[in-house]
Design an enzyme around this catalytic site. Structure first.
Site, PDB file in Angstrom:
ATOM      1  N   TYR A  40     -58.604  44.661 112.974  1.00 41.38           N
ATOM      2  CA  TYR A  40     -58.390  43.349 113.589  1.00 41.38           C
ATOM      3  C   TYR A  40     -58.427  43.465 115.107  1.00 41.38           C
ATOM      4  CZ  TYR A  40     -55.907  39.055 114.908  1.00 41.38           C
ATOM      5  OH  TYR A  40     -55.545  37.855 115.498  1.00 41.38           O
ATOM      6  N   GLU A  62     -50.975  31.611 112.777  1.00 42.58           N
ATOM      7  CA  GLU A  62     -49.922  31.912 113.757  1.00 42.58           C
ATOM      8  C   GLU A  62     -48.627  31.205 113.371  1.00 42.58           C
ATOM      9  OE1 GLU A  62     -49.932  34.094 116.033  1.00 42.58           O
ATOM     10  OE2 GLU A  62     -52.048  34.548 116.365  1.00 42.58           O
ATOM     11  N   TRP A  70     -47.188  40.402 111.900  1.00 42.40           N
ATOM     12  CA  TRP A  70     -48.571  39.936 111.808  1.00 42.40           C
ATOM     13  C   TRP A  70     -49.331  40.645 110.700  1.00 42.40           C
ATOM     14  CZ3 TRP A  70     -51.223  35.916 112.643  1.00 42.40           C
ATOM     15  CH2 TRP A  70     -52.622  35.954 112.665  1.00 42.40           C
TER      16      TRP A  70
END
Length: 216
Positions: A40, A62, A70
């Site tokens: 990522y 988000e 995350w």
């Protein structure tokens, strides 16, 4: 996603928070070990997103990340895409109570009713924003004149005047789960600001700030 996501107190002392990987590339510690986070970081985080559907997906993820790591969201991302119609705002805006019940029973995603309802609300608000140029252009209109130049991951802020302003503006447009910290993370993720630490192999990779001068 906060760049300090996953950084331990031990990492948080005096160093830059950067490490050299086996491939010789310099990355922050949070992106250096987990293969999913590394991919990522190396290919997506901080690259410009300028289309409505892409921006809506990032905003939604988000929001779901709030209070979680995350990497948890990344591991569930394909399931999120599947159950949220690949984050097509037109389809998500039509979700009703049956869809909420379906989502709440799906263990592959984050089953938080408030966040699920926010995603639907935000899809509806995204459609309304089309008359004002669209979600992507609206978010990008809050790009600051300068981007941070952090020398360590500990110098990366978690909010900015622009993220506060974006949060307030989106709330006025009917969006939910768009607090200043979440919006700062969004701005990082979609390339509006470059918070890659100086020395990282990804610093400047978006090209957005190539012709901008930033304070030393």
């Amino acid at each position: 996603m906060s760049v300090n996501d996953g950084v331990s107190n031990q990492d948080n002392r005096t160093d830059t928070g950067l490490v050299i990987g086996e491939d010789g590339l310099v990355r922050p510690v949070w992106a250096a070990t987990d293969p999913l986070l590394r991919e990522y970081y190396d290919t997506e985080w901080g690259m410009p997103v300028r289309d409505e559907q892409g921006m809506f997906e990032r905003l939604s993820l988000e929001a779901f990340q709030a209070g979680l790591s995350w990497v948890t969201i990344l591991r569930k991302r394909e399931a999120f895409r599947e159950v949220f119609a690949h984050f097509d705002p037109d389809q998500v805006a039509q979700f009703g109570e049956d869809d909420v019940a379906r989502l709440m029973s799906d263990a592959r995603i984050v089953r938080n009713r408030a966040k699920i309802n926010a995603a639907i609300t935000n899809a509806q608000a995204t459609l309304e924003l089309r008359d004002a140029g669209g979600l992507a252009d609206f978010v990008w209109s809050f790009q600051p004149e300068e981007t941070p130049r952090p020398r360590s991951i500990h110098e990366v802020p978690s909010t900015s005047p622009e993220s506060v302003a974006l949060s307030k503006a989106l709330r006025k447009k009917g969006f939910a789960f768009v607090g200043p910290t979440t919006m700062f993370a969004l701005m990082e993720a979609v390339g509006i600001i470059d918070t890659h630490v100086l020395g990282s192999h990804r610093r400047g990779s978006s090209g957005v700030w190539r012709h901008h001068r930033s304070p030393a």
